[in-house]
Scaffold this motif. Structure first.
Motif, short mmCIF file in Angstrom:
data_model
loop_
_atom_site.label_atom_id
_atom_site.label_comp_id
_atom_site.label_asym_id
_atom_site.label_seq_id
_atom_site.Cartn_x
_atom_site.Cartn_y
_atom_site.Cartn_z
N TYR A 370 0.78 -1.23 0.05
CA TYR A 370 -0.16 -0.06 -0.15
C TYR A 370 0.84 1.35 0.06
CZ TYR A 370 -3.15 3.77 1.43
OH TYR A 370 -3.77 4.84 1.68
N CYS A 371 1.82 1.28 0.74
CA CYS A 371 2.69 2.34 1.06
C CYS A 371 3.45 2.41 -0.44
CB CYS A 371 4.03 2.27 1.90
SG CYS A 371 3.39 1.96 3.75
N GLN A 374 1.36 4.67 -2.89
CA GLN A 374 1.08 6.03 -2.75
C GLN A 374 2.24 7.10 -2.74
OE1 GLN A 374 -2.10 7.00 -1.88
NE2 GLN A 374 -2.58 4.85 -2.43
N LEU A 380 3.20 7.94 5.98
CA LEU A 380 3.49 6.67 5.38
C LEU A 380 5.08 6.24 5.06
CD1 LEU A 380 0.92 6.54 2.27
CD2 LEU A 380 1.01 5.33 4.31
#
Lengths: 440, 254
Positions: A370-371, A374, A380
């Motif tokens: 996920y990090c 983004q 994050l």
């Protein structure tokens, strides 16, 4: 399956007999895929090796047809892909299978690797088998990366630029290496050409290593969910028909999921920017790799600090180099886990603490993914740093330490013990007795 | 059972983590009820044909459609004569002929859509330095797809109070960064639909988006129809394999 009388070949067909007495390929197939004794207690995680093999074949076949219509030139690559999509008979089908097949390949292989980690398939005597697997993973990553460059869209170009630029972090010779990789002073036609060439070559190298992987498997035999070796024929089943049919069922389920992506959401796992032709003058707002690289990409970007001697201001490793080392290190560390893990117990089923560490590792990798998707900013970055820290802690500290500290649960005496109890071994729980055979 | 749940969870993570959408400074386009949505989706051919008219009479003045050939319009429901008639409206440079001269001729079905501007430089010169993107793949090349294109075409507004627009710049609710060189062209220009539909701004935006969705993915209907057959086959095949597996394993305690 054919069961041979002793001496000579067990086959009736004269042509098969003739071939087999000169090159015992049929005997080998019977031995390795017919009679091959496999532990009787596989769960569905043991389908994923066969699934990976299927996707590899699918990728090679579809890739071959795509290469017949693709043009590896910066001026024509994007257009040739569109011609495949619009004018080549079933070209869209080949391309969507190939593009989604790459994603499916990684899904399958990640689960396959998880299986190996969870049930301790990397431990003695399967160290070499595991190492071949890690080599396959590395080759797959290289192949997938270069394949993604070929359509020559914006993400192709900028992804290639970002990843090849990583090598410039190598001290002293970094820039020269990057120029050498590019075949010029930027990602350009020579880069595209060599990537196409290597993208065609590497799958066959993968086939070679897969052969070694499978050959090594057939020497040691398969691990199983209990992580204990079969003690005799009562613990195993012949591969055919028991596991051939189970693999057929598993691949059916897999192909349904695969087909849903190919036919109904073919671009879901891709990035819209790759339908914009590559433009060296316009940088996309966010350069993101394909989903299967996101955890590693997040590790690369997690190292935002220089590493040096404290209080002296001396920098030994620049942040960029640190990120590159971390990213590649996350795969390299897998080569050594057969020796890093000191526990004699293979399966996490019987390792109460390690089991939770394993799920924590899964969580860390998913969060890293996920990090990676983004922009690397704010909280994050810290989250990615914590997850990266745990990833390495898991392999480098917890694995060696838990083997010594953890008290494993008692292991079953054999694979078949719970179902084939000796009489008088204690009361059986209701329903555990042998059911009457279901004859359908 | 929990293991199976884990596998599904892992797949879900993969699926959800997949598209990394990043669009700052722009409103998320509202989802529209397109006829091509869903497993059984088909193109609204009447709307897409009207959309072709919008493209030809309005968009084409700036935007090329390089990956679409006139012959492809057959898939949009035009017959061969209609395709030839549409193509013949465009002139293109061909050659060299036997004397080594280049010559102009009307386009044919086998030609690709002839762009208004001969090259990127001409397009920039004609548009105050901005380069209108090719529209062949625009629906696939924008996050949000057709929903975005429709929202964009209907999303031109006066800039919010306090926001200064430079000359030749326009404000769009859905465009990343909001400022762009394209004017609210569907408000300025209009087409006269051959089928009598009233050419409102929203209608033209809807129709041209349908057309562009087709242009980006002309094989979509073939793909979905084949997909239904494939998945149906696989369901039967897998059920059969499961039955055989049960039968084979019936004698094994595990």
């Amino acid at each position: 399956m054919a069961h041979g009388s002793s001496g000579g070949t067990p086959f009736k067909n004269p042509v098969v007999r003739w071939v087999d007495s000169r090159l015992p390929i049929f005997s080998m197939m019977v031995k390795e895929y017919g009679q091959f004794p496999a532990p009787r207690n596989f769960n569905y995680f043991w389908n994923f090796g066969a699934l990976a093999m299927i996707v590899l074949m699918v990728m090679i076949v579809t890739g071959l047809f795509l290469s017949m219509h693709y043009t590896a030139h910066v001026d024509y690559a994007f257009n040739s892909v569109e011609r495949i999509m619009r004018d080549v008979n079933f070209g869209w089908l080949m391309r969507y299978i190939h593009a989604n097949g790459a994603s499916m390949f990684f899904v399958v292989v990640f689960i396959h690797i998880f299986r190996g980690l969870y049930y301790g398939s990397y431990k003695k005597p399967r160290e070499l088998l595991w190492i071949f697997g890690v080599i396959i993973l590395l080759l797959m990553m290289a192949t997938a990366f270069m394949g993604y460059v070929l359509p020559w869209g914006q993400m192709s170009f900028w992804g290639a630029t970002v990843i090849t630029n990583l090598f410039s972090a190598i001290p002293l010779v970094g820039d020269e290496i990057v120029t050498w990789l590019w075949g010029g002073f930027s990602v350009d036609n020579p880069t595209l050409n060599r990537f196409f060439s290597l993208h065609f070559l590497l799958p066959f190298v993968i086939v070679g290593v897969v052969f070694l992987h499978v050959a090594a498997l057939h020497i040691t035999g398969s691990n199983n969910p209990k992580g204990i070796e079969p003690k005799g024929p009562q613990d195993t089943l012949p591969f055919h028909p028991y596991y051939t049919i189970k693999d057929m069922f598993g691949s059916g389920v897999f192909m349904i999921i695969f087909a849903m992506f190919v036919f109904f959401a073919p671009n879901y796992l891709g990035h819209a920017d790759n339908y914009i032709p590559a433009n060296p003058l316009v940088t996309p707002a966010h350069i993101v790799p394909e989903w299967y690289f996101l955890p590693f990409y997040a590790m690369l970007r997690a190292i935002t600090f220089n590493i040096g001697i404290p209080f002296t201001g001396v920098t030994i490793i620049e942040a960029k180099l640190g990120g590159v080392i971390t990213m590649f290190g996350s795969i390299i560390v897998l080569f050594f886990i057969s020796w890093l893990d000191t526990s004699p117990v293979r399966s996490a089923r019987y390792r109460p603490i390690y089991k939770w560490c394993m799920w924590l590792l899964v969580l860390a990798v998913v969060v890293l993914g996920y990090c990676g998707s983004q922009p690397a900013e704010g909280l994050l970055v810290v989250v990615a740093q914590i997850c990266t820290f745990y990833y390495f802690l898991h392999f480098l500290v917890l694995m060696p330490l838990l083997g010594k500290l953890e008290r494993p649960l008692p292991l079953p005496r054999s694979i078949s013990e719970p179902v084939l109890r000796e009489p008088g071994a204690g009361p059986l729980p209701a329903g555990a007795t042998a059911k009457p055979m279901e004859k359908s | 059972m929990w293991k199976r749940a884990c596998v599904l969870a892992a797949l879900a993570c993969v699926a959800l983590g997949g598209p990394a959408s990043a669009s700052e400074g722009a409103t998320h386009p509202p989802a529209q009820d397109w006829e091509f949505n869903g497993l059984f989706g088909t193109f609204d051919l009447a709307s897409a044909q009207r959309g072709l008219q919008v493209y030809e009479q309005i968009c084409h003045a700036c935007h090329s459609l390089n990956h679409v050939a006139y012959r492809h319009l057959g898939e949009l429901g035009f017959n061969e004569d209609e395709v030839a008639a549409i193509a013949a409206n465009y002139q293109l440079s061909d050659g060299p002929d036997e004397n080594g001269e280049m010559f102009d001729r009307p386009a044919e079905g086998s030609d690709f859509f002839v762009p208004f501007f001969a090259n990127e430089e001409a397009a920039r010169a004609g548009n105050g330095g901005a380069y209108p993107p090719d529209l062949s793949l625009i629906v696939k090349a924008r996050s949000g797809g057709a929903d975005y294109i429709y929202a964009f075409l209907t999303g031109f507004e006066e800039p919010p109070d306090g926001e200064e627009l430079p000359a030749g710049r326009y404000w769009n609710e859905y465009f990343p960064g909001h400022q762009l060189a394209m004017p609210n062209i569907l408000d300025v220009n209009t087409v006269e639909y051959t089928d009598g539909t009233e050419p409102t701004h929203a209608q033209m935006a809807w129709d041209v988006t349908n057309f562009l969705a087709w242009a980006a993915e002309p094989q979509m209907m073939e793909r979905k129809q084949m997909g239904l057959k494939v998945v149906l086959f696989l369901l039967v095949f897998t059920a059969l394999m499961y039955a055989v597996k049960r039968k084979v394993w019936a004698n094994v305690h595990h």
